[in-house]
Every structure is written in structure tokens, then in C-alpha cells.
Design a protein around this motif. Structure first.
Motif, mmCIF file in Angstrom:
data_model
loop_
_atom_site.group_PDB
_atom_site.id
_atom_site.type_symbol
_atom_site.label_atom_id
_atom_site.label_comp_id
_atom_site.label_asym_id
_atom_site.label_seq_id
_atom_site.Cartn_x
_atom_site.Cartn_y
_atom_site.Cartn_z
ATOM 1 N N ASP A 1 127.536 70.745 123.507
ATOM 2 C CA ASP A 1 126.727 70.612 122.300
ATOM 3 C C ASP A 1 127.387 71.378 121.152
ATOM 4 O OD1 ASP A 1 124.768 70.403 120.391
ATOM 5 O OD2 ASP A 1 123.171 71.310 121.592
ATOM 6 N N VAL A 2 127.725 70.669 120.067
ATOM 7 C CA VAL A 2 128.262 71.321 118.870
ATOM 8 C C VAL A 2 127.418 70.935 117.658
ATOM 9 C CG1 VAL A 2 130.622 71.477 119.752
ATOM 10 C CG2 VAL A 2 129.929 69.440 118.481
ATOM 11 N N SER A 3 126.128 70.686 117.886
ATOM 12 C CA SER A 3 125.234 70.272 116.814
ATOM 13 C C SER A 3 124.894 71.457 115.910
ATOM 14 C CB SER A 3 123.960 69.661 117.398
ATOM 15 O OG SER A 3 123.260 70.613 118.183
ATOM 16 N N ASP A 4 124.100 71.197 114.880
ATOM 17 C CA ASP A 4 123.785 72.217 113.884
ATOM 18 C C ASP A 4 123.056 73.424 114.456
ATOM 19 O OD1 ASP A 4 124.969 70.747 111.883
ATOM 20 O OD2 ASP A 4 123.115 69.779 111.243
ATOM 21 N N GLU B 1 129.412 78.086 120.001
ATOM 22 C CA GLU B 1 130.397 77.034 120.243
ATOM 23 C C GLU B 1 131.629 77.623 120.935
ATOM 24 O OE1 GLU B 1 132.673 73.567 117.632
ATOM 25 O OE2 GLU B 1 132.087 75.455 116.683
ATOM 26 N N SER C 1 127.166 65.979 118.727
ATOM 27 C CA SER C 1 126.526 66.742 117.670
ATOM 28 C C SER C 1 125.388 65.953 117.053
ATOM 29 C CB SER C 1 127.536 67.114 116.580
ATOM 30 O OG SER C 1 127.779 66.018 115.731
ATOM 31 N N SER C 2 124.723 66.600 116.111
ATOM 32 C CA SER C 2 123.550 66.013 115.473
ATOM 33 C C SER C 2 123.907 64.893 114.513
ATOM 34 C CB SER C 2 122.787 67.099 114.710
ATOM 35 O OG SER C 2 123.668 67.831 113.885
ATOM 36 N N ASN D 1 128.659 62.839 116.050
ATOM 37 C CA ASN D 1 130.055 63.211 116.290
ATOM 38 C C ASN D 1 130.293 63.323 117.784
ATOM 39 O OD1 ASN D 1 132.638 64.196 116.314
ATOM 40 N ND2 ASN D 1 132.121 66.201 115.458
ATOM 41 N N ILE E 1 133.998 72.524 114.982
ATOM 42 C CA ILE E 1 133.255 71.917 113.882
ATOM 43 C C ILE E 1 133.310 72.840 112.671
ATOM 44 C CG2 ILE E 1 130.974 71.139 113.117
ATOM 45 C CD1 ILE E 1 132.296 69.342 115.180
ATOM 46 N N ARG F 1 131.801 74.635 109.900
ATOM 47 C CA ARG F 1 130.448 75.063 109.548
ATOM 48 C C ARG F 1 130.420 75.839 108.242
ATOM 49 N NH1 ARG F 1 127.723 74.038 114.319
ATOM 50 N NH2 ARG F 1 129.101 73.811 116.104
ATOM 51 N N THR G 1 118.987 66.276 117.447
ATOM 52 C CA THR G 1 119.551 66.343 118.796
ATOM 53 C C THR G 1 119.382 64.987 119.451
ATOM 54 O OG1 THR G 1 118.998 68.697 119.001
ATOM 55 C CG2 THR G 1 119.428 67.491 121.038
#
Length: 257
Positions: free
Chosen positions: A40-43, A50, A86-87, A90, A119, A121, A143
Motif C-alpha cells: 500500500d502506497v496510498s495517501d 512506505e 495507491s488511492s 497507481n 511515491i 509526497r 482505498t
């Protein structure tokens, strides 16, 4: 740390798996398992979180306990791949299908994980990500676990070597809030003979319960929760070991407490 008796039990089970039918193998090399992991590399995942995911997986894949089990299998090799989700949709492979049949193979995978691009950020709170109207960028915290599972299924379908043990690992810290319930994707995986496991990052008990009810399934499926950042690497090792044995409710040690 995995208990010696449990590790011995995994080695026995892995070495006892039946070989795939010859009609499914042809001239291709068979593996004891094909493992894919979704990071998971979401927001909702911060920069340090990460890093912990990538570093923990890199350390786990070269861990002697994992390699001992791999080398003790019927074929002494596993297929291995890693992707990020990711969210913002991606979905990107960071470790393409690799045959792990030696320490050198595992070290190459670890190198790919450590060198994988992260990612960007820097746009959080504005700066380079500021919009034309100077509005501050706010992470959406979307998500989409359903898409992550389906991507894992597509990746497994593209595996260059056949196996009788196919596993998708979903690592994340939130519940699905985009589109439909991930049960449909999970059920599709189970119907294909694929096991979906979960590694929940953080101390939210509702997320662990959600993974059990909506995300994981299949032979030997499990949900692990790692609450402390310092426990991520050890959790990754235990996750990989559990991926290699289809025994539900094994007496695994608690992690992340």
C-alpha cells in the motif's frame, strides 16, 4: 521470531506438496508456490511507513528462515513478484516475476525493492503540488482493495511458471471505500484456487476485522496485524513463511503488540 517446531512443520508440508499435473507443466519450470505481494502506497501511508514496507520486504526475502523453507520444497524454488497500489489507481509492478532458487536470486529481489522509486509526497500541504488557484492539496485517502486484488490475479495469470500454490498478499492500513465490496474480487480469486492473505499496518481493530470478513480467503488464508513500526520486518518474514503452508489456525506468535 518463528518457533523452531513451527518452522519444521512448514518445511514438512512444503516438501510434501504434490507436483502439478504434467499436462499443466510442459517444458516450463515448476515452482512450489507463486507469491505476489501488494504494498500500500496510498495517501494514508506516510513516507516512513512506505520505507518500512519496502525495507521490511527486502529484509524478509533474504531471511534465512524463509530461504530454508524455499530450499526444502519439492522443487526448491518459488515464483516471486511485488506491486504497489495507491488511492489514485497507481498499480505498478516493482519486482517482476523472479524465480527464487538461490540466495543470489533473493538478494536480487531485495535490491529491486530497496531501489524501487517511491511515491512523490512533496505535494502534501501545497508546494510543488499547489493548484492554479493556489488551493492546498489534500490527500483523498481513497482505498481500492478490489482493484488491488484483481491486479494481483492478473499478475498471477501471467506467471511464467506453473504452481499448485498461488497467493496474493494485500498489505494496507484501511478499508475499501472506492467502488464495490472487495468480496467479489476475493471470491473470484478463491474460485481460481488463489489464496488471499492480509497484512494490516497500524492498530485499527476495525481494519483487521474488515480484512477477515471482506478481503482474505482460500486455503490457509490469514490476517496478520502489525501495530508497531519496529515489528514490520519481522512481520514480513512471518507472512512469507505462512504463505508457504496451507494450514489454518497454526499457533503463530503474536506480532506488533
Amino acid at each position: 521470531m518463528a518457533q523452531p517446531a513451527i518452522l519444521a512443520a512448514i518445511v514438512f508440508v512444503v516438501s510434501s506438496w504434490p507436483a502439478p499435473l504434467a499436462s499443466n507443466v510442459g517444458d516450463r519450470v515448476t515452482t512450489d508456490a507463486n507469491l505476489v505481494t501488494a504494498l500500500d502506497v496510498s495517501d494514508s501511508i506516510m513516507r516512513h511507513d512506505e520505507w518500512l514496507e519496502f525495507d521490511g520486504m527486502a529484509r524478509a526475502v533474504v531471511d534465512s528462515r524463509f530461504l530454508e523453507v524455499v530450499f526444502s520444497g519439492r522443487h526448491s524454488r518459488v515464483g516471486f513478484a511485488v506491486y504497489v497500489w495507491s488511492s489514485h489507481g497507481n498499480l505498478r509492478v516493482v519486482v517482476p516475476w523472479t524465480l527464487i532458487a538461490s540466495v543470489e536470486d533473493a538478494e536480487r529481489v531485495a535490491g529491486l525493492l530497496r531501489d524501487a522509486p517511491r511515491i512523490d509526497r512533496s505535494h502534501y500541504g501545497g508546494g510543488d503540488g499547489a493548484r492554479d488557484d493556489d488551493a492546498r492539496w489534500v490527500p483523498s485517502f481513497d482505498t481500492d482493495i478490489s482493484t488491488a486484488i484483481r491486479f494481483g490475479l492478473d499478475l498471477l495469470a501471467s506467471a511464467p511458471r506453473p504452481t499448485q500454490r498461488a497467493v496474493i498478499n494485500i498489505c494496507g492500513n484501511g478499508i475499501d471505500n472506492v467502488g464495490g465490496n472487495p468480496r467479489e474480487a476475493r471470491d473470484l480469486a478463491m474460485a481460481s484456487g488463489v489464496t488471499v492473505n492480509g497484512l494490516v499496518l497500524g492498530d485499527r481493530t476495525d481494519v483487521a476485522a474488515y480484512y477477515r470478513d471482506h478481503v482474505t480467503g482460500g486455503a490457509g488464508s490469514f490476517v496478520m496485524q502489525v501495530r508497531r513500526p519496529a515489528a514490520v520486518a519481522e512481520a514480513m518474514v512471518t507472512k512469507l513463511l505462512r504463505d508457504l503452508v496451507a494450514v489454518r489456525d497454526a499457533p503463530w506468535p503474536a506480532l506488533g503488540t
